[in-house]
Design an enzyme around this catalytic site. Sequence first.
Site, mmCIF file in Angstrom:
data_model
loop_
_atom_site.group_PDB
_atom_site.id
_atom_site.type_symbol
_atom_site.label_atom_id
_atom_site.label_comp_id
_atom_site.label_asym_id
_atom_site.label_seq_id
_atom_site.Cartn_x
_atom_site.Cartn_y
_atom_site.Cartn_z
ATOM 1 N N ARG A 71 -9.740 -2.857 -4.778
ATOM 2 C CA ARG A 71 -11.146 -3.245 -4.567
ATOM 3 C C ARG A 71 -12.014 -3.019 -5.802
ATOM 4 O O ARG A 71 -13.131 -3.539 -5.842
ATOM 5 C CB ARG A 71 -11.731 -2.501 -3.361
ATOM 6 C CG ARG A 71 -11.313 -3.123 -2.055
ATOM 7 C CD ARG A 71 -12.039 -2.548 -0.853
ATOM 8 N NE ARG A 71 -11.567 -3.221 0.349
ATOM 9 C CZ ARG A 71 -11.511 -2.679 1.555
ATOM 10 N NH1 ARG A 71 -11.910 -1.421 1.724
ATOM 11 N NH2 ARG A 71 -11.067 -3.370 2.583
ATOM 12 N N ARG A 128 0.829 -1.225 0.000
ATOM 13 C CA ARG A 128 0.000 0.000 0.000
ATOM 14 C C ARG A 128 0.857 1.267 0.000
ATOM 15 O O ARG A 128 1.970 1.282 0.531
ATOM 16 C CB ARG A 128 -0.967 -0.046 1.183
ATOM 17 C CG ARG A 128 -1.928 -1.217 1.005
ATOM 18 C CD ARG A 128 -2.908 -1.326 2.103
ATOM 19 N NE ARG A 128 -3.823 -0.198 2.132
ATOM 20 C CZ ARG A 128 -4.744 -0.025 3.072
ATOM 21 N NH1 ARG A 128 -4.859 -0.892 4.046
ATOM 22 N NH2 ARG A 128 -5.537 1.015 3.035
ATOM 23 N N GLN A 142 -6.492 8.914 7.087
ATOM 24 C CA GLN A 142 -5.275 8.396 7.728
ATOM 25 C C GLN A 142 -4.131 9.387 7.555
ATOM 26 O O GLN A 142 -3.364 9.634 8.498
ATOM 27 C CB GLN A 142 -4.904 7.040 7.125
ATOM 28 C CG GLN A 142 -5.912 5.958 7.469
ATOM 29 C CD GLN A 142 -5.624 4.642 6.776
ATOM 30 O OE1 GLN A 142 -4.738 4.548 5.945
ATOM 31 N NE2 GLN A 142 -6.393 3.620 7.115
ATOM 32 N N SER A 165 -7.464 11.460 2.288
ATOM 33 C CA SER A 165 -7.346 10.329 3.212
ATOM 34 C C SER A 165 -7.371 10.787 4.673
ATOM 35 O O SER A 165 -6.612 11.668 5.074
ATOM 36 C CB SER A 165 -6.034 9.583 2.924
ATOM 37 O OG SER A 165 -5.615 8.886 4.071
ATOM 38 N N ASP A 216 -15.443 2.819 2.720
ATOM 39 C CA ASP A 216 -15.333 1.414 3.150
ATOM 40 C C ASP A 216 -16.618 0.624 2.873
ATOM 41 O O ASP A 216 -16.607 -0.605 2.928
ATOM 42 C CB ASP A 216 -15.016 1.340 4.654
ATOM 43 C CG ASP A 216 -13.589 1.808 4.934
ATOM 44 O OD1 ASP A 216 -12.778 1.862 3.994
ATOM 45 O OD2 ASP A 216 -13.301 2.135 6.103
HETATM 46 C C1 S3P Z 1 -9.551 5.101 7.957
HETATM 47 C C2 S3P Z 1 -9.576 5.871 6.826
HETATM 48 C C3 S3P Z 1 -9.890 5.345 5.496
HETATM 49 C C4 S3P Z 1 -10.592 3.995 5.588
HETATM 50 C C5 S3P Z 1 -9.907 3.059 6.534
HETATM 51 C C6 S3P Z 1 -9.872 3.662 7.933
HETATM 52 C C7 S3P Z 1 -9.217 5.746 9.237
HETATM 53 O O1 S3P Z 1 -8.689 5.161 4.764
HETATM 54 O O2 S3P Z 1 -10.679 3.402 4.305
HETATM 55 O O3 S3P Z 1 -10.597 1.824 6.586
HETATM 56 O O4 S3P Z 1 -9.451 5.139 10.291
HETATM 57 O O5 S3P Z 1 -8.729 6.882 9.203
HETATM 58 P P1 S3P Z 1 -7.984 6.373 3.978
HETATM 59 O O6 S3P Z 1 -7.520 7.342 4.977
HETATM 60 O O7 S3P Z 1 -6.849 5.731 3.234
HETATM 61 O O8 S3P Z 1 -9.042 6.915 3.061
#
Ligand code: S3P
Length: 428
Positions: free
Chosen positions: A342, A118, A165, A163, A311
């Site tokens: 996906r 990733r 994250q 994102s 998700d």
């Molecule tokens: C998440 C953010 C999303 C999501 C992942 C959990 C998080 O990912 O798809 O399952 O907890 O911040 P991305 O930040 O890559 O969009």
Amino acid sequence: MFIAPTGRIGGELTVAGDKSISHRLVLLSLLNRGSIEITGLSDCIDVKSSLAAVKQLGVSVTQEKELTLLQNRGMLARQGHFNIDCGNSGTTARLLTGILAGQPGFYRIFGDESLNRRPMRRIAEPLNMMNANISIASNGCLPLEISGSRSLRAASLSNPTGSAQVKSAIMLAALQAFGETTISEEISGRDHSERLFSRLNLPIMLSSNSIRIKGPAELSGNHRFSVPGDISSAAFFAVAACIIPESRLQIRNVLLNPTRTGFLKVLRRMSARIEEKTISDKWEPCGDISIQSSELCATEIVADEVPYLIDELPVLAVAMAFARGRSRVTGAGELRHKETDRIRDLIGQFKLAGINCRELVDGFEIEGPANISRNACLDSCHDHRLAMSLSIMALASPDGLAIENTDCSAISFPEFFSSLRNCTRQKN
Ligand code: S3P
């Protein structure tokens, strides 16, 4: 595993604590001088990766029934050289990197085969602009190496992929950086980190398209949280109850944060019968959802909505396969960077099931209602959300379906199959 069609979905469902919120609470314990007591932490494998990482870095973790206690002295208790295995969890790898960038020591972060594929440049680049010292493999992936130090500096950054994250990793680094960090975004996705920082009185300022954090900030004290049920886990059952005739399901005490409930809006647009009732809104809104089956119609999902349902797209695709007309999803290229690609794997499996569908560069099209093939044998491709989405499709298919590699559902939802057994009913 062969999953037989079910008569209908019924009864009441509660699901374990939300995974996104659980990760944030666990990882933030690394920066807290004191304790964090959590009721209803997620018990999924991904959150276990976060728990193992903080334990390895010196946080004391005690778990008894519903309670988890995380105690720390406010800095990493052991400094040195750490090899940290994040398993399958992108949230662990990315948020942890934001924290460790500001903590003296040397850290090597890696994961399983899927996580090691990733993209990590999206966190290494902005964090290095804050004077972090992070290197990634030449293909832009893990393993990632951090020479952590207390010399992070604030910066003005954007989050082009939207994102959560990435945003959260920058926010965690910004808490330790000198000066005011600004993160600007066109669409702000899930806002759990913002809510958590505000709840803990950390120096965060929010405006329509930006987040500002003034560092360095200290986090201390004894904090208590109760985690609402995981709305992304509930989504599989919500779709099952929509598409399986004569179903009626109550989902109790689940997260109702609007940055996570985009799929409910989409299902309503498809003529689903869904009611939401917020019961508590102190920190994260939570409450109950009730669903009754109905005939669904096709819909279109475009880029603006995607961060609020990223998700849930695999299970929404299942709803689309049972809806009348051609549904289309665009602006969802991020799906190609999840636990699997996906878009490729979902459409690949749908085709094997005989569904009329096609891949787009940044999404897919699905023609419904589909005639699911008898005797199709599908594969989760070791992706937990595909495993559960295909299982819901099997339950709703007239002849059931065989699905390989469903154990990975425990990555986010260990109780998925037992909950499924509890919610299936004979037809009236
Ligand atoms: C998440 C953010 C999303 C999501 C992942 C959990 C998080 O990912 O798809 O399952 O907890 O911040 P991305 O930040 O890559 O969009």
